[in-house]
Scaffold this motif. Structure first.
Motif, PDB file in Angstrom:
ATOM      1  N   LEU A 165       0.831  -1.198   0.000  1.00 13.68           N
ATOM      2  CA  LEU A 165       0.000   0.000   0.000  1.00 13.68           C
ATOM      3  C   LEU A 165       0.871   1.257   0.000  1.00 13.68           C
ATOM      4  CD1 LEU A 165      -2.701  -1.139   2.559  1.00 13.68           C
ATOM      5  CD2 LEU A 165      -3.158  -0.521   0.174  1.00 13.68           C
ATOM      6  N   ALA A 166       1.896   1.251   0.823  1.00 13.98           N
ATOM      7  CA  ALA A 166       2.793   2.409   0.870  1.00 13.98           C
ATOM      8  C   ALA A 166       3.506   2.588  -0.469  1.00 13.98           C
ATOM      9  CB  ALA A 166       3.800   2.235   2.003  1.00 13.98           C
ATOM     10  N   ARG A 167       3.905   1.489  -1.073  1.00 12.68           N
ATOM     11  CA  ARG A 167       4.586   1.578  -2.376  1.00 12.68           C
ATOM     12  C   ARG A 167       3.685   2.204  -3.428  1.00 12.68           C
ATOM     13  NH1 ARG A 167       5.204  -0.817  -7.147  1.00 12.68           N
ATOM     14  NH2 ARG A 167       3.455  -2.228  -6.808  1.00 12.68           N
ATOM     15  N   ARG A 168       2.376   1.930  -3.337  1.00 17.44           N
ATOM     16  CA  ARG A 168       1.435   2.488  -4.318  1.00 17.44           C
ATOM     17  C   ARG A 168       0.953   3.890  -3.937  1.00 17.44           C
ATOM     18  NH1 ARG A 168      -2.439  -2.439  -6.621  1.00 17.44           N
ATOM     19  NH2 ARG A 168      -0.864  -4.095  -6.467  1.00 17.44           N
ATOM     20  N   GLY A 169       1.417   4.405  -2.804  1.00 23.37           N
ATOM     21  CA  GLY A 169       1.072   5.767  -2.421  1.00 23.37           C
ATOM     22  C   GLY A 169      -0.244   5.920  -1.697  1.00 23.37           C
ATOM     23  N   HIS A 170      -0.799   4.836  -1.157  1.00 23.75           N
ATOM     24  CA  HIS A 170      -2.068   4.921  -0.437  1.00 23.75           C
ATOM     25  C   HIS A 170      -1.858   5.390   1.007  1.00 23.75           C
ATOM     26  CE1 HIS A 170      -4.554   3.168  -3.520  1.00 23.75           C
ATOM     27  NE2 HIS A 170      -3.806   2.075  -3.595  1.00 23.75           N
ATOM     28  N   ARG A 197      -1.932  -5.735  17.690  1.00 25.75           N
ATOM     29  CA  ARG A 197      -2.044  -5.651  19.145  1.00 25.75           C
ATOM     30  C   ARG A 197      -0.808  -5.039  19.781  1.00 25.75           C
ATOM     31  NH1 ARG A 197      -5.123 -10.820  21.853  1.00 25.75           N
ATOM     32  NH2 ARG A 197      -6.877 -10.933  20.425  1.00 25.75           N
ATOM     33  N   GLY A 198       0.369  -5.461  19.315  1.00 31.20           N
ATOM     34  CA  GLY A 198       1.614  -5.019  19.921  1.00 31.20           C
ATOM     35  C   GLY A 198       2.186  -3.799  19.235  1.00 31.20           C
ATOM     36  N   PRO A 199       3.415  -3.436  19.595  1.00 32.77           N
ATOM     37  CA  PRO A 199       4.062  -2.272  18.988  1.00 32.77           C
ATOM     38  C   PRO A 199       4.370  -2.516  17.523  1.00 32.77           C
ATOM     39  CG  PRO A 199       5.610  -3.472  20.386  1.00 32.77           C
ATOM     40  CD  PRO A 199       4.265  -4.066  20.637  1.00 32.77           C
ATOM     41  N   ALA A 200       4.269  -1.469  16.716  1.00 28.58           N
ATOM     42  CA  ALA A 200       4.530  -1.582  15.286  1.00 28.58           C
ATOM     43  C   ALA A 200       6.037  -1.613  15.022  1.00 28.58           C
ATOM     44  CB  ALA A 200       3.900  -0.407  14.555  1.00 28.58           C
ATOM     45  N   LEU A 201       6.432  -2.448  14.062  1.00 29.04           N
ATOM     46  CA  LEU A 201       7.832  -2.577  13.706  1.00 29.04           C
ATOM     47  C   LEU A 201       8.010  -2.487  12.193  1.00 29.04           C
ATOM     48  CD1 LEU A 201       8.750  -5.633  15.980  1.00 29.04           C
ATOM     49  CD2 LEU A 201       9.221  -3.234  16.456  1.00 29.04           C
ATOM     50  N   ASP A 202       9.133  -1.930  11.755  1.00 26.42           N
ATOM     51  CA  ASP A 202       9.534  -1.958  10.353  1.00 26.42           C
ATOM     52  C   ASP A 202       8.431  -1.462   9.423  1.00 26.42           C
ATOM     53  OD1 ASP A 202      11.218  -2.453   8.213  1.00 26.42           O
ATOM     54  OD2 ASP A 202      10.510  -4.509   7.952  1.00 26.42           O
ATOM     55  N   LEU A 203       7.894  -0.284   9.701  1.00 28.13           N
ATOM     56  CA  LEU A 203       6.840   0.278   8.859  1.00 28.13           C
ATOM     57  C   LEU A 203       7.413   1.297   7.880  1.00 28.13           C
ATOM     58  CD1 LEU A 203       4.026   0.855  11.493  1.00 28.13           C
ATOM     59  CD2 LEU A 203       4.127  -0.933   9.754  1.00 28.13           C
ATOM     60  N   PRO A 204       6.862   1.376   6.683  1.00 33.15           N
ATOM     61  CA  PRO A 204       7.325   2.374   5.718  1.00 33.15           C
ATOM     62  C   PRO A 204       7.003   3.782   6.218  1.00 33.15           C
ATOM     63  CG  PRO A 204       5.975   0.675   4.658  1.00 33.15           C
ATOM     64  CD  PRO A 204       5.809   0.508   6.126  1.00 33.15           C
ATOM     65  N   PRO A 205       7.732   4.779   5.744  1.00 31.72           N
ATOM     66  CA  PRO A 205       7.446   6.169   6.130  1.00 31.72           C
ATOM     67  C   PRO A 205       6.019   6.554   5.754  1.00 31.72           C
ATOM     68  CG  PRO A 205       9.564   6.006   5.011  1.00 31.72           C
ATOM     69  CD  PRO A 205       8.911   4.675   4.864  1.00 31.72           C
ATOM     70  N   GLY A 206       5.374   7.305   6.638  1.00 36.04           N
ATOM     71  CA  GLY A 206       4.041   7.816   6.364  1.00 36.04           C
ATOM     72  C   GLY A 206       2.904   6.936   6.823  1.00 36.04           C
ATOM     73  N   VAL A 207       3.193   5.696   7.177  1.00 34.45           N
ATOM     74  CA  VAL A 207       2.139   4.796   7.650  1.00 34.45           C
ATOM     75  C   VAL A 207       1.828   5.100   9.103  1.00 34.45           C
ATOM     76  CG1 VAL A 207       1.547   2.388   8.131  1.00 34.45           C
ATOM     77  CG2 VAL A 207       2.768   2.967   6.034  1.00 34.45           C
ATOM     78  N   THR A 208       0.553   5.293   9.416  1.00 38.88           N
ATOM     79  CA  THR A 208       0.154   5.507  10.802  1.00 38.88           C
ATOM     80  C   THR A 208      -0.148   4.163  11.454  1.00 38.88           C
ATOM     81  OG1 THR A 208      -2.190   5.777  10.226  1.00 38.88           O
ATOM     82  CG2 THR A 208      -0.809   7.763  10.265  1.00 38.88           C
ATOM     83  N   THR A 209      -0.148   4.138  12.766  1.00 38.97           N
ATOM     84  CA  THR A 209      -0.368   2.889  13.496  1.00 38.97           C
ATOM     85  C   THR A 209      -1.485   3.052  14.508  1.00 38.97           C
ATOM     86  OG1 THR A 209       1.251   3.429  15.230  1.00 38.97           O
ATOM     87  CG2 THR A 209       2.075   2.293  13.270  1.00 38.97           C
TER      88      THR A 209
END
Length: 318
Positions: free
Chosen positions: A23-28, A35-47
Motif C-alpha cells: 500500500l505504501a509503495r502504491r502511495g495509499h 495488538r503489539g508495537p509496530a515494527l519496520d513500517l514504511p514512512p508515512g504509515v500511521t499505526t
C-alpha cells in the motif's frame, strides 16, 4: 474530499506486513493495526493498537476506513474456537465504517480435490480448519449479498518471503537450511506444491481492494508454477550457499511427533495438501485484472533467504 484510507488488520503478521508495504509503495494513505508495537513500517504509515477480536476494538481500528484488509488471525491451533468470532467483529467494524473488506484467505475450504484448485472447485472441507474457513467465507459473502458491505476474498497456498515466519516454509524449512539441519518436509517430496510469495500475495490483495470488479467475488491469487518440495528446498539451499539434506515425513511419523509438538499435530488435519499434488489455477484473477506479474522464483527465494539470515538464523548446529 479526504484521501481514501486503507486499514490493515493484523499488520504484524507476514501477510499483513506485506500488504502495508505494498500500500505504501502504491502511495495509499495507510493505517497499520496490530495488538503489539509496530515494527519496520514504511514512512508515512500511521499505526493503531487494537484488539480486533472484539466489536469495540474492530470499530476503533476500522474508523474512517475506505478499504479494510482482514489479515488478522488467532493462533493456528485456536482457529476453531476464535477465528469466527474475530471475523464477525471485523465485519462489524468494516460495516460501521462503510468500508470495503478484503479477506486474506487460504485454500483449506476446498478439501481434497483432483487437479488444480480454483474458485470453481467444490467447497467440501474435510478438516476442522477447513470447516472454519468455509464458515467465515460464507458469512463474508452473505454480508456482501445482503448489502451490508462490499467484500472480496483472495486465496493463497503456503507462503514464504520476508517476514513470513508462521508458515511451514518460514517456520521450519528456511531456518533448517540456514542452520545446516536436515529439512523435514511434511508429506511427499516429489509431488507439485504451489507456494505463494508474500509480496505477490500483497500486490494481488491490494488490487482486489482497489478494483470494483473484485466486489462480491473470490479469487485464487497468482502464483509461479508449482515446484516439487524437493526442487523448492534445493533452490533455498542454493540461495543459502549450502548443501541440505531433506526427507519427507510420513503421516504415522508426523502423528508420533505431534504427541509432543502441537504445530506438527495440527498438520495432520490438512495432510491431503502434502500427500498429493496441491496446485492452483489463477486464471480467473488474470482474466479479470489483466496479466498478473509474479516475482521470479530465484529472486523471491534469494530475498527470503536474505531476510531470514538477518532476522531468524541461528548459528549452525549440525
Amino acid at each position: 474530499m479526504s484521501t481514501p484510507l486503507h486499514v490493515v488488520l493484523g499488520a504484524g503478521g507476514g501477510i499483513g506486513s506485506a500488504v502495508v508495504h505494498e500500500l505504501a509503495r502504491r502511495g495509499h494513505r495507510t493505517r497499520a493495526v496490530q495488538r503489539g508495537p509496530a515494527l519496520d513500517l514504511p514512512p508515512g504509515v500511521t499505526t493503531r493498537a487494537a484488539d480486533v477480536s472484539t466489536t469495540e476494538g474492530a470499530r476503533a481500528a476500522c474508523a474512517d476506513a475506505t478499504v479494510v484488509y482482514h489479515c488478522a488471525q488467532p493462533p493456528y491451533h485456536r482457529w476453531p474456537q476464535e477465528f469466527p468470532q474475530l471475523t464477525d467483529a471485523v465485519i462489524e467494524g468494516a460495516a460501521a465504517a462503510g468500508a470495503k473488506l478484503v479477506f486474506a484467505d487460504n485454500l483449506y475450504l476446498y478439501g481434497p480435490i483432483d487437479g488444480p484448485v480454483s474458485e470453481r472447485s467444490p467447497r467440501r472441507p474435510t478438516s476442522r480448519k477447513g470447516a472454519v474457513r468455509k464458515e467465515m467465507a460464507d458469512r463474508l459473502l452473505q454480508a456482501h449479498k445482503s448489502g451490508r458491505l462490499n467484500v472480496t476474498i483472495g486465496q493463497a497456498s503456503d507462503y514464504y518471503g520476508p517476514g513470513g515466519t508462521k508458515s511451514v516454509i518460514g517456520a521450519a524449512v528456511v531456518p533448517a537450511v540456514l542452520d545446516g539441519r536436515t529439512v523435514n518436509w511434511p508429506g511427499r517430496l516429489d509431488v507439485p506444491h504451489t507456494v505463494h510469495y508474500l509480496p505477490d500475495i500483497a500486490a494481488a490483495l491490494v488490487t482486489l481492494g482497489e478494483r470494483d470488479a473484485a466486489d462480491g467475488r473470490t479469487f485464487v491469487l497468482p502464483a509461479a508454477p508449482a515446484p516439487t518440495p524437493r526442487q523448492f528446498i534445493r533452490q533455498i539451499a542454493a540461495a543459502a550457499g549450502s548443501r541440505t539434506r531433506m526427507r519427507g515425513t510420513t503421516k504415522p511419523l508426523m502423528r508420533l511427533v505431534g504427541l509432543s509438538n502441537p504445530a506438527a499435530r495440527e498438520l495432520l488435519d490438512i495432510w491431503y495438501q502434502f500427500s498429493h499434488p496441491w496446485t492452483v489455477d489463477d486464471t480467473l484473477y488474470r482474466l479479470t485484472f489483466g496479466h498478473a506479474e509474479v516475482t521470479a522464483p530465484d529472486a523471491a527465494v534469494a530475498a527470503t533467504v536474505a531476510w531470514h539470515r538477518t532476522h531468524t538464523a541461528r548459528p549452525s548446529g549440525g
